[in-house]
Design a protein around this motif. Structure first.
Motif, PDB file in Angstrom:
ATOM      1  N   PHE A  72       0.832  -1.204   0.000  1.00 46.54           N
ATOM      2  CA  PHE A  72       0.000   0.000   0.000  1.00 46.54           C
ATOM      3  C   PHE A  72       0.869   1.258   0.000  1.00 46.54           C
ATOM      4  CE2 PHE A  72      -2.821   3.208   1.796  1.00 46.54           C
ATOM      5  CZ  PHE A  72      -4.030   2.928   1.168  1.00 46.54           C
ATOM      6  N   SER A  73       1.861   1.280   0.867  1.00 46.42           N
ATOM      7  CA  SER A  73       2.773   2.429   0.969  1.00 46.42           C
ATOM      8  C   SER A  73       3.546   2.651  -0.335  1.00 46.42           C
ATOM      9  CB  SER A  73       3.740   2.222   2.137  1.00 46.42           C
ATOM     10  OG  SER A  73       4.695   3.250   2.179  1.00 46.42           O
ATOM     11  N   ASN A  74       4.031   1.561  -0.929  1.00 45.57           N
ATOM     12  CA  ASN A  74       4.771   1.668  -2.193  1.00 45.57           C
ATOM     13  C   ASN A  74       3.901   2.243  -3.302  1.00 45.57           C
ATOM     14  OD1 ASN A  74       7.137   0.704  -1.081  1.00 45.57           O
ATOM     15  ND2 ASN A  74       6.831  -1.395  -1.790  1.00 45.57           N
ATOM     16  N   LYS A  75       2.649   1.806  -3.353  1.00 41.71           N
ATOM     17  CA  LYS A  75       1.749   2.309  -4.399  1.00 41.71           C
ATOM     18  C   LYS A  75       1.424   3.787  -4.162  1.00 41.71           C
ATOM     19  CE  LYS A  75      -0.551   0.581  -7.964  1.00 41.71           C
ATOM     20  NZ  LYS A  75       0.049  -0.231  -8.992  1.00 41.71           N
ATOM     21  N   GLN A  76       1.254   4.188  -2.909  1.00 43.59           N
ATOM     22  CA  GLN A  76       1.028   5.605  -2.599  1.00 43.59           C
ATOM     23  C   GLN A  76       2.211   6.450  -3.083  1.00 43.59           C
ATOM     24  OE1 GLN A  76       0.285   5.448   1.700  1.00 43.59           O
ATOM     25  NE2 GLN A  76      -1.740   6.343   1.328  1.00 43.59           N
ATOM     26  N   LYS A  77       3.426   5.981  -2.819  1.00 45.66           N
ATOM     27  CA  LYS A  77       4.627   6.695  -3.257  1.00 45.66           C
ATOM     28  C   LYS A  77       4.673   6.782  -4.778  1.00 45.66           C
ATOM     29  CE  LYS A  77       7.387   5.337   0.726  1.00 45.66           C
ATOM     30  NZ  LYS A  77       8.402   4.399   1.222  1.00 45.66           N
ATOM     31  N   PHE A  78       4.320   5.695  -5.430  1.00 43.41           N
ATOM     32  CA  PHE A  78       4.304   5.669  -6.887  1.00 43.41           C
ATOM     33  C   PHE A  78       3.304   6.692  -7.436  1.00 43.41           C
ATOM     34  CE2 PHE A  78       2.257   3.642 -10.683  1.00 43.41           C
ATOM     35  CZ  PHE A  78       3.247   3.975 -11.581  1.00 43.41           C
ATOM     36  N   PHE A  79       2.111   6.742  -6.867  1.00 43.09           N
ATOM     37  CA  PHE A  79       1.105   7.720  -7.309  1.00 43.09           C
ATOM     38  C   PHE A  79       1.607   9.146  -7.099  1.00 43.09           C
ATOM     39  CE2 PHE A  79      -2.945   4.888  -6.740  1.00 43.09           C
ATOM     40  CZ  PHE A  79      -2.508   4.070  -7.778  1.00 43.09           C
ATOM     41  N   ARG A  80       2.257   9.404  -5.969  1.00 43.32           N
ATOM     42  CA  ARG A  80       2.803  10.745  -5.717  1.00 43.32           C
ATOM     43  C   ARG A  80       3.886  11.090  -6.744  1.00 43.32           C
ATOM     44  NH1 ARG A  80       2.178   9.349  -0.138  1.00 43.32           N
ATOM     45  NH2 ARG A  80       4.362   8.779   0.023  1.00 43.32           N
ATOM     46  N   THR A  81       4.711  10.106  -7.101  1.00 42.89           N
ATOM     47  CA  THR A  81       5.755  10.332  -8.101  1.00 42.89           C
ATOM     48  C   THR A  81       5.136  10.667  -9.452  1.00 42.89           C
ATOM     49  OG1 THR A  81       7.279   8.846  -6.960  1.00 42.89           O
ATOM     50  CG2 THR A  81       7.733   9.271  -9.277  1.00 42.89           C
ATOM     51  N   LEU A  82       4.106   9.929  -9.849  1.00 45.36           N
ATOM     52  CA  LEU A  82       3.435  10.225 -11.118  1.00 45.36           C
ATOM     53  C   LEU A  82       2.822  11.619 -11.102  1.00 45.36           C
ATOM     54  CD1 LEU A  82       1.528   6.989 -12.263  1.00 45.36           C
ATOM     55  CD2 LEU A  82       3.680   7.913 -13.125  1.00 45.36           C
ATOM     56  N   ASN A  83       2.196  11.999  -9.990  1.00 46.40           N
ATOM     57  CA  ASN A  83       1.577  13.320  -9.891  1.00 46.40           C
ATOM     58  C   ASN A  83       2.586  14.451 -10.038  1.00 46.40           C
ATOM     59  OD1 ASN A  83      -1.265  13.487  -9.696  1.00 46.40           O
ATOM     60  ND2 ASN A  83      -1.208  12.586  -7.666  1.00 46.40           N
ATOM     61  N   LYS A  84       3.855  14.175  -9.766  1.00 41.79           N
ATOM     62  CA  LYS A  84       4.901  15.193  -9.891  1.00 41.79           C
ATOM     63  C   LYS A  84       5.420  15.332 -11.323  1.00 41.79           C
ATOM     64  CE  LYS A  84       6.493  14.613  -5.143  1.00 41.79           C
ATOM     65  NZ  LYS A  84       7.550  14.036  -4.295  1.00 41.79           N
ATOM     66  N   LEU A  85       5.103  14.375 -12.185  1.00 44.80           N
ATOM     67  CA  LEU A  85       5.531  14.485 -13.581  1.00 44.80           C
ATOM     68  C   LEU A  85       4.771  15.622 -14.260  1.00 44.80           C
ATOM     69  CD1 LEU A  85       5.675  10.713 -14.637  1.00 44.80           C
ATOM     70  CD2 LEU A  85       7.602  12.212 -14.074  1.00 44.80           C
ATOM     71  N   PRO A  86       5.378  16.271 -15.245  1.00 45.28           N
ATOM     72  CA  PRO A  86       4.698  17.383 -15.914  1.00 45.28           C
ATOM     73  C   PRO A  86       3.359  16.960 -16.519  1.00 45.28           C
ATOM     74  CG  PRO A  86       7.004  17.261 -16.582  1.00 45.28           C
ATOM     75  CD  PRO A  86       6.721  16.028 -15.769  1.00 45.28           C
ATOM     76  N   ASN A  87       2.321  17.726 -16.220  1.00 41.61           N
ATOM     77  CA  ASN A  87       0.985  17.538 -16.797  1.00 41.61           C
ATOM     78  C   ASN A  87       0.337  16.199 -16.456  1.00 41.61           C
ATOM     79  OD1 ASN A  87       1.151  20.092 -18.189  1.00 41.61           O
ATOM     80  ND2 ASN A  87       2.525  19.073 -19.623  1.00 41.61           N
ATOM     81  N   PHE A  88       0.720  15.591 -15.351  1.00 38.43           N
ATOM     82  CA  PHE A  88       0.159  14.302 -14.932  1.00 38.43           C
ATOM     83  C   PHE A  88      -0.879  14.507 -13.829  1.00 38.43           C
ATOM     84  CE2 PHE A  88       2.767  11.316 -17.140  1.00 38.43           C
ATOM     85  CZ  PHE A  88       2.242  10.067 -16.884  1.00 38.43           C
ATOM     86  N   THR A  89      -1.954  13.762 -13.895  1.00 37.68           N
ATOM     87  CA  THR A  89      -2.952  13.720 -12.835  1.00 37.68           C
ATOM     88  C   THR A  89      -3.307  12.260 -12.573  1.00 37.68           C
ATOM     89  OG1 THR A  89      -3.906  15.852 -13.447  1.00 37.68           O
ATOM     90  CG2 THR A  89      -5.300  14.383 -12.159  1.00 37.68           C
ATOM     91  N   VAL A  90      -3.234  11.866 -11.309  1.00 34.04           N
ATOM     92  CA  VAL A  90      -3.628  10.515 -10.911  1.00 34.04           C
ATOM     93  C   VAL A  90      -5.037  10.586 -10.349  1.00 34.04           C
ATOM     94  CG1 VAL A  90      -3.165   8.588  -9.345  1.00 34.04           C
ATOM     95  CG2 VAL A  90      -1.257   9.795 -10.431  1.00 34.04           C
TER      96      VAL A  90
END
Length: 196
Positions: free
Chosen positions: A66-84
């Protein structure tokens, strides 16, 4: 290309299944998006998925996943023009043959359909790139097309393979079909510090 703009819609659960099939769970999402955008101006990338299921008394393994997936979603949200966009994972019982738990994603398809329709009817995009396999999205695709949006589907060409595949009706509903294959998945292999 004057006035043209594209949005990318990625069904993360479907992509996870493709990556698992190729035993490659870590890709560079920027490379994937560059491939899907094809030199059109990008409005936004929407990524739809669920956090892993947590039982009432979660194990250490469940908490870690669960924690790893949360971190992954946060990383994607930081990419330019990305929304999770996060759906919910619902427990649906146990498989009678394998005794494995059965889970079902909730809200993911609805979020994707709503975003596609909204972007199309508000004339925010002229092109939509979808990576999914779900035929439930056909009504949203039909609306997008009726608004003049060119809809391209990225899917796994799984003929003869026991791999995740796009529904036949979905393949028929879109304007363009772009088959993914193992060489592309390998090209997108993550080489930076992106977690996933």
């Amino acid at each position: 290309m004057r006035g043209e703009r594209i949005a990318v819609f990625i069904d993360g659960g479907f992509l996870d299944k493709i990556l698992q099939y190729f035993k490659n769970s870590k890709i560079d999402y920027r490379k994937l998006v560059d491939f899907m955008v094809r030199d059109l101006p990008l409005l936004r990338v929407y990524y739809y998925n669920c956090l892993p299921y947590l039982s009432a008394s979660p194990t250490d393994e469940e908490l870690k996943r669960f924690s790893n997936k949360q971190k992954f979603f946060r990383t994607l949200n930081k990419l330019p023009n990305f929304t999770v966009r996060e759906g919910k994972l619902a427990y649906r019982g146990t498989d009678k043959d394998t005794e494995d738990p059965i889970f079902e994603q909730k809200r993911v398809d609805v979020y994707l359909a709503v975003d596609l329709v909204m972007h199309s009817t508000k004339r925010l995009i002229t092109h939509a790139a979808l990576l999914t396999g779900d035929s439930d999205l056909i009504p949203a695709i039909e609306i997008a097309k009726s608004e003049g949006v060119h809809v391209a589907l990225y899917y796994l060409d799984s003929k003869g393979l026991h791999a995740p595949k796009a529904h036949d009706e979905l393949l028929e509903a879109v304007d363009e079909r772009i088959a993914l294959h193992e060489e592309l998945i390998f090209e997108w292999k993550r080489v930076d510090d992106q977690k996933g």
